[in-house]
Write a protein that holds these residues in place. Structure first.
Motif, short mmCIF file in Angstrom:
data_model
loop_
_atom_site.label_atom_id
_atom_site.label_comp_id
_atom_site.label_asym_id
_atom_site.label_seq_id
_atom_site.Cartn_x
_atom_site.Cartn_y
_atom_site.Cartn_z
N LEU A 240 0.83 -1.21 0.00
CA LEU A 240 0.00 0.00 0.00
C LEU A 240 0.87 1.25 0.00
O LEU A 240 0.55 2.23 -0.69
CB LEU A 240 -0.92 -0.01 1.22
CG LEU A 240 -1.86 1.19 1.37
CD1 LEU A 240 -2.82 1.28 0.18
CD2 LEU A 240 -2.64 1.11 2.68
N ASP A 241 1.97 1.23 0.76
CA ASP A 241 2.89 2.38 0.76
C ASP A 241 3.49 2.61 -0.62
O ASP A 241 3.62 3.76 -1.07
CB ASP A 241 4.00 2.16 1.79
CG ASP A 241 3.48 2.17 3.22
OD1 ASP A 241 2.38 2.72 3.44
OD2 ASP A 241 4.17 1.63 4.12
N VAL A 242 3.86 1.53 -1.30
CA VAL A 242 4.44 1.67 -2.65
C VAL A 242 3.38 2.21 -3.62
O VAL A 242 3.67 3.10 -4.43
CB VAL A 242 4.99 0.31 -3.14
CG1 VAL A 242 5.46 0.42 -4.60
CG2 VAL A 242 6.14 -0.15 -2.25
N LEU A 243 2.18 1.70 -3.55
CA LEU A 243 1.11 2.18 -4.42
C LEU A 243 0.87 3.68 -4.21
O LEU A 243 0.75 4.44 -5.18
CB LEU A 243 -0.19 1.41 -4.14
CG LEU A 243 -0.24 -0.06 -4.55
CD1 LEU A 243 -1.52 -0.70 -4.02
CD2 LEU A 243 -0.16 -0.20 -6.05
N THR A 244 0.82 4.08 -2.95
CA THR A 244 0.56 5.49 -2.65
C THR A 244 1.73 6.37 -3.08
O THR A 244 1.53 7.43 -3.68
CB THR A 244 0.31 5.66 -1.14
OG1 THR A 244 -0.73 4.78 -0.73
CG2 THR A 244 -0.10 7.09 -0.83
N ARG A 245 2.94 5.93 -2.79
CA ARG A 245 4.12 6.74 -3.11
C ARG A 245 4.26 6.96 -4.61
O ARG A 245 4.50 8.09 -5.06
CB ARG A 245 5.38 6.06 -2.55
CG ARG A 245 6.65 6.87 -2.76
CD ARG A 245 7.81 6.31 -1.97
NE ARG A 245 8.28 5.02 -2.50
CZ ARG A 245 8.10 3.86 -1.89
NH1 ARG A 245 7.45 3.80 -0.74
NH2 ARG A 245 8.56 2.74 -2.43
#
Length: 399
Positions: free
Chosen positions: A270-275
């Motif tokens: 989720l962090d990678v998707l958001t970033r």
């Protein structure tokens, strides 16, 4: 003798010629009237916009699993698997029914009573002895008058703010939102429920149905993560708040693809998707295509490699598809230009038909007036013929 000759010539030539001439003019006016009606009927027909076909984008340049593995750093330690929330089996605390007083109770609106019962249930989840339900503040002395300064907003006032954001004015609509809060909060530990509630209130939308739908969407996200932490919930609510257009679609897409990843890596994914949404894609539609292609390669990576593999995949995909991006942008620009040209042609057609409608009204009105005016001359000729007949009949009667 001369006068008789002139009268005969007038009757046999002038009047007949004039009669034919005025009828000829009326015929022309009638043709103009018919032409004006046809032009008007054509002017009121709808104008069609030229069709513009969407461009066919080139296929993306795919990234192989071997290319990603070359970019991945040494594998990181596997984090322990987080406990997945089970919202369906977690019991909701039940508030014991109060013992009715001996005296008769005043009449209370049933919807208000039901709302109050749900509110009491919420107070069981968030005990007033541990959480501030009422706002706290202090008085500050000013130059002219004392001023009340709020130090901490209580839960009751926060709920009111959430109701205002969702335009929940009736006890029934407020109860629906509180019911959703209850089922949402119950799986979380007591010390996390206050922050969870604050995030839920922050996610309220412009009406009650949209708010309830958003809460159900976030509840589906909770089922994919752990109830021991709420950082993912805070990230989703903040993303939705900052991106009104892609906020809810992003959460729906995350709920769709995150089950394909191991629970231990879902927060990192989720962090990678958001970033990368903020840094590279800026639009969810542009991010979905490469993400779906990466999911096809997911079995090629160990669980602990998946977050780093996704980040490396995004970098490789963007580098290999730079020329494609330029081509897509050029096609989109050309498509937008063709749409603008089609709109311009449509506006020109509408303007042209409006001008023809005005011309048609002028032709119709002018023809009607002209025919009426010429009819006066025909009436005079008719009177002349009738006078001639009366005179001839009179002469015959005298003889």
């Amino acid at each position: 003798m001369k006068l008789s000759f002139l009268e005969n010539f007038e009757e046999k030539f002038y009047f007949k010629t004039s009669h034919f001439f005025w009828h000829f003019l009326i015929g022309l006016a009638a043709l103009a009237l018919i032409g004006g009606l046809l032009i008007f009927l054509w002017g009121i027909t709808p104008s069609l916009k030229p069709g513009v076909d969407k461009p066919d984008f080139p296929e993306p340049v795919k990234v192989t699993a071997d290319e990603i593995k070359l970019q991945i750093a040494p594998p990181t330690m596997v984090t322990p698997t987080a406990k997945t929330a089970d919202l369906s089996t977690t019991p909701v605390p039940v508030v014991p029914e109060p013992i009715p007083p001996m005296i008769a109770e005043p009449q209370v609106d049933p919807t208000e009573k039901a709302y109050q019962l749900v509110l009491d249930s919420l107070k069981v989840l968030l005990p007033p002895d541990k959480f501030a339900w009422e706002s706290r503040g202090h008085w500050e002395r000013g130059w002219y008058e004392n001023r009340w300064v709020v130090d901490r907003v209580g839960i009751a006032d926060q709920l009111k703010r959430g109701f205002r954001k969702a335009n929940a004015s009736s006890f029934e609509s407020k109860k629906q939102i509180l019911d959703s809060y209850l089922s949402f909060l119950s799986p979380f530990p007591v010390d996390l429920r206050y922050m969870v509630l604050a995030n839920l209130i922050e996610s309220a939308e412009e009406d009650v149905p949209s708010t309830l739908s958003c809460l159900n969407l976030l509840k589906s996200s909770v089922a994919l993560f752990s109830t021991e932490k709420i950082d993912y919930l805070r990230d989703l609510v903040n993303f939705k708040k900052k991106n009104p257009n892609d906020g809810r679609p992003f959460i729906e897409y995350a709920n769709q693809i995150l089950p394909k990843f191991d629970p231990a890596t879902r927060k990192s994914i989720l962090d990678v998707l958001t970033r990368y949404y903020y840094r590279e894609f800026k639009e969810l539609s542009r991010q979905q295509e490469p993400t779906n292609l990466f999911i096809e390669l997911l079995p090629s990576f160990q669980v602990e490699e998946q977050p780093m593999a996704l980040a490396s995949y995004y970098d490789l995909f963007l580098n290999k598809n730079q020329a494609r991006e330029y081509q897509i942008n050029a096609l989109n620009s050309e498509y937008e230009a063709e749409l603008a040209k089609a709109e311009q042609i449509l506006a020109s057609k509408k303007q042209s038909k409006a001008e023809y409608r005005n011309l048609a009204w002028k032709l119709i009105g002018g023809s009607i007036i002209f025919i009426a005016f010429i009819a006066l001359f025909l009436v005079m000729l008719s009177i002349q013929r009738n006078v001639k007949l009366l005179r001839e009949n009179y002469v015959k009667a005298q003889s």
